[in-house]
Design an enzyme around this catalytic site. Sequence first.
Site, PDB file in Angstrom:
ATOM      1  N   LYS A 116       0.985  -1.487  -0.255  1.00  0.00           N
ATOM      2  CA  LYS A 116       0.424   0.114   0.089  1.00  0.00           C
ATOM      3  C   LYS A 116       1.054   0.846   0.028  1.00  0.00           C
ATOM      4  O   LYS A 116       0.036   2.511   0.494  1.00  0.00           O
ATOM      5  CB  LYS A 116      -0.557  -0.450   0.999  1.00  0.00           C
ATOM      6  CG  LYS A 116      -1.858  -1.085   1.779  1.00  0.00           C
ATOM      7  CD  LYS A 116      -2.949  -1.534   0.649  1.00  0.00           C
ATOM      8  CE  LYS A 116      -4.101  -2.789   0.101  1.00  0.00           C
ATOM      9  NZ  LYS A 116      -4.549  -2.637  -0.795  1.00  0.00           N
ATOM     10  N   CYS A 117       2.105   1.206  -0.324  1.00  0.00           N
ATOM     11  CA  CYS A 117       3.391   2.385  -0.023  1.00  0.00           C
ATOM     12  C   CYS A 117       3.120   3.036  -1.675  1.00  0.00           C
ATOM     13  O   CYS A 117       2.749   2.460  -2.252  1.00  0.00           O
ATOM     14  CB  CYS A 117       4.319   1.619  -0.511  1.00  0.00           C
ATOM     15  SG  CYS A 117       5.602   2.687   0.441  1.00  0.00           S
ATOM     16  N   GLY A 118       3.319   3.820  -1.607  1.00  0.00           N
ATOM     17  CA  GLY A 118       3.682   4.809  -2.276  1.00  0.00           C
ATOM     18  C   GLY A 118       4.576   4.722  -3.751  1.00  0.00           C
ATOM     19  O   GLY A 118       4.554   5.439  -4.581  1.00  0.00           O
ATOM     20  N   PHE A 119       5.343   3.796  -3.200  1.00  0.00           N
ATOM     21  CA  PHE A 119       6.134   3.857  -4.096  1.00  0.00           C
ATOM     22  C   PHE A 119       6.048   2.225  -4.531  1.00  0.00           C
ATOM     23  O   PHE A 119       7.151   1.595  -5.582  1.00  0.00           O
ATOM     24  CB  PHE A 119       7.673   3.407  -3.346  1.00  0.00           C
ATOM     25  CG  PHE A 119       8.524   4.545  -2.885  1.00  0.00           C
ATOM     26  CD1 PHE A 119       9.084   5.652  -3.867  1.00  0.00           C
ATOM     27  CD2 PHE A 119       8.492   4.682  -1.702  1.00  0.00           C
ATOM     28  CE1 PHE A 119       9.293   6.398  -3.563  1.00  0.00           C
ATOM     29  CE2 PHE A 119       9.097   6.518  -0.889  1.00  0.00           C
ATOM     30  CZ  PHE A 119       9.358   7.087  -2.394  1.00  0.00           C
ATOM     31  N   ALA A 120       4.961   1.222  -4.483  1.00  0.00           N
ATOM     32  CA  ALA A 120       4.604   0.430  -4.709  1.00  0.00           C
ATOM     33  C   ALA A 120       4.750   0.154  -6.287  1.00  0.00           C
ATOM     34  O   ALA A 120       4.717  -1.276  -6.900  1.00  0.00           O
ATOM     35  CB  ALA A 120       2.919   0.183  -4.323  1.00  0.00           C
TER      36      ALA A 120
END
Length: 161
Positions: free
Chosen positions: A34-38
Amino acid sequence: MTLYDIQVKSPRGEQIQLSNYEGKVMLIVNTASKCGFAPQFKGLQRLHETYAKQGLAVLGFPSNQFANQEPLEGDSIAEHCQINHGVTFPLYAKIDVKGSNIHPLYQHLTKSAPGFLGLKSIKWNFTKFLVDRNGKVVKRFSPTVTPEKIESQIQKLLQQK
């Protein structure tokens, strides 16, 4: 202790020896679905598809230590990453990558390749560690460094026998 002495767990709890990767170049990443870097999962997958036959092993280690961005458990992490990002490289059991319960793998990685200003602690998801064919941690990359920016360094390590 060397990197190859460390054990990790599969999402189902089976013990896996990192010695299974002896002789391979490894790119080890702490992940969070769920990370913005996913979106980097796609770049990591492309590296896996392009270089696995030449000896690259991309290894993902989910962690929920940064803003609770890995709420999933076990096999559901790999399923989510497969469906949403096409991930087929190994994602292991969720671990701690910092703090008092830091996994031995991340103790080894952060000691071998400190970050900015010599700080050992992992600061966020998608910190990457590049390991040569002999198990030596060559370099640490911040979360903002995309897999594409690491590719030339991977190519160089793959050429070394």
